[in-house]
Design a protein around this motif. Structure first.
Motif, mmCIF file in Angstrom:
data_model
loop_
_atom_site.group_PDB
_atom_site.id
_atom_site.type_symbol
_atom_site.label_atom_id
_atom_site.label_comp_id
_atom_site.label_asym_id
_atom_site.label_seq_id
_atom_site.Cartn_x
_atom_site.Cartn_y
_atom_site.Cartn_z
ATOM 1 N N PRO A 2 -2.160 -63.947 -42.475
ATOM 2 C CA PRO A 2 -3.518 -63.616 -42.042
ATOM 3 C C PRO A 2 -3.766 -62.115 -42.031
ATOM 4 O O PRO A 2 -2.856 -61.327 -41.809
ATOM 5 C CB PRO A 2 -3.575 -64.189 -40.614
ATOM 6 N N PRO A 50 -3.807 -69.992 -37.618
ATOM 7 C CA PRO A 50 -2.519 -69.940 -38.328
ATOM 8 C C PRO A 50 -1.348 -69.834 -37.352
ATOM 9 O O PRO A 50 -1.429 -69.146 -36.327
ATOM 10 C CB PRO A 50 -2.647 -68.674 -39.188
ATOM 11 N N HIS A 52 1.202 -68.258 -37.504
ATOM 12 C CA HIS A 52 1.734 -66.897 -37.409
ATOM 13 C C HIS A 52 1.407 -66.250 -36.067
ATOM 14 O O HIS A 52 2.188 -65.433 -35.557
ATOM 15 C CB HIS A 52 1.166 -66.048 -38.545
#
Length: 249
Positions: A2, A50, A52
Motif C-alpha cells: 500500500p 490490507p 500489511h
C-alpha cells in the motif's frame, strides 16, 4: 504494498502531537495511523484494509476509541493554532450518504437527511485567509446554509472580515457577524432594495478559496462519501483530513 501517506518528517511531527494526548507509544502505532489514513483516502470497508497494516478490527477499534476521546478533533485544533483570521470564507457542501451509513443503533439523529441528492449530510466549512480549513460543522443535507451559519460564525470569533456568497444574504447572519465585530462581504440578492454599492468585489473574488478547500478535502473518499454510521466518526474523519492538510504547515 500500500502507498503510505506519511513521510518520516510528517510522522515525527504527528507522533509528537499524538503522544501529547496520552496515546500508548506502541511499536505498531505508525502502521495503525497509516491504516486509518489509508481508509480515509480510499473509503474501503474497514475489513478490507490490507493485512500489511495489521488486524483490521484492531485498527477500527483504535480509530473508534480515539474518536470517542475526541483525539482527531484535538489534533486538528493543535495544528490550526496560528490560523490567520484576517479573512474568513464560509460555505457548505453536500456529502452523499452511502447505504452502509444507515442503521445506526440507539435511534439518535446522526445528521443524515433527505435532499435533492437523496440521503446526504452537509459539511459547513469556514476557512482562513490562506485557504486552510479553520472550523466545520456537520448537519443533515436538508439543513439550509443560512440556518447553520450563525453557529459556524460563532466558532470563528476573532475574524476580521466574513466573506460568503449571496446564499448567506440574511439580516440574522449579518447581525451575528457584526456583533462579533466582523466586517461582512456578502452580495445582496437581486430583489434587495439596498443593492451592492460599496461591496469589495476584489476581495469577494477570492471566495474561490473555500471551493478549493472543499475540493482538497474531497480528494479523500471517506470524506467525499459518508460511510460512517455515527456523526462522531464522520466528524473524526473530516477532522483527520483537515489535520492532514495542515500537517506540512
Amino acid at each position: 504494498m500500500p502507498r503510505y501517506m506519511l513521510t518520516e518528517e510528517l510522522w515525527s511531527k504527528l507522533r509528537e502531537i499524538l503522544l501529547q494526548f496520552s496515546l500508548y507509544n506502541k511499536v505498531g502505532l505508525r502502521k495503525t495511523v497509516e491504516g486509518i489514513l489509508f481508509r480515509m483516502r480510499t473509503g474501503i470497508p474497514w475489513r478490507d484494509l490490507p493485512e500489511h497494516f495489521g488486524e483490521w478490527n484492531s485498527i477500527y477499534k483504535a480509530f473508534n476509541h480515539w474518536s470517542k476521546k475526541g483525539i482527531w478533533k484535538k489534533l486538528f485544533n493543535v495544528l490550526k493554532t496560528d490560523s490567520d483570521l484576517e479573512w474568513v470564507f464560509i460555505d457548505g457542501s453536500y456529502v452523499k450518504a452511502h447505504q452502509h451509513s444507515a442503521g445506526a443503533a440507539g435511534g439518535y439523529d446522526e445528521n443524515i437527511g433527505k435532499s435533492r441528492a437523496g440521503n446526504t449530510s452537509k459539511v459547513h466549512l469556514a476557512i482562513n485567509a490562506y485557504g486552510l480549513q479553520h472550523v466545520f460543522t456537520i448537519t443533515g443535507g436538508h439543513i439550509n446554509d443560512c440556518t447553520e451559519a450563525p453557529a459556524l460564525i460563532k466558532k470563528v470569533e476573532g475574524a476580521q472580515i466574513l466573506i460568503a456568497d449571496k446564499g448567506y444574504d440574511s439580516q440574522t447572519i449579518r447581525a451575528e457577524a457584526e456583533a462579533l465585530e466582523m466586517s461582512v462581504i456578502i452580495p445582496r440578492r437581486k430583489n434587495s432594495i439596498k443593492g451592492n454599492k460599496g461591496l469589495d468585489w476584489h476581495l469577494y473574488k477570492l471566495r474561490h478559496l473555500v471551493e478549493n478547500a472543499f475540493a482538497r478535502l474531497k480528494q479523500y473518499r471517506a470524506v467525499a462519501t459518508r460511510y460512517d454510521k455515527l456523526t462522531r466518526n464522520y466528524e473524526s474523519i473530516v477532522s483527520l483530513a483537515c489535520a492532514f492538510l495542515w500537517l506540512p504547515m
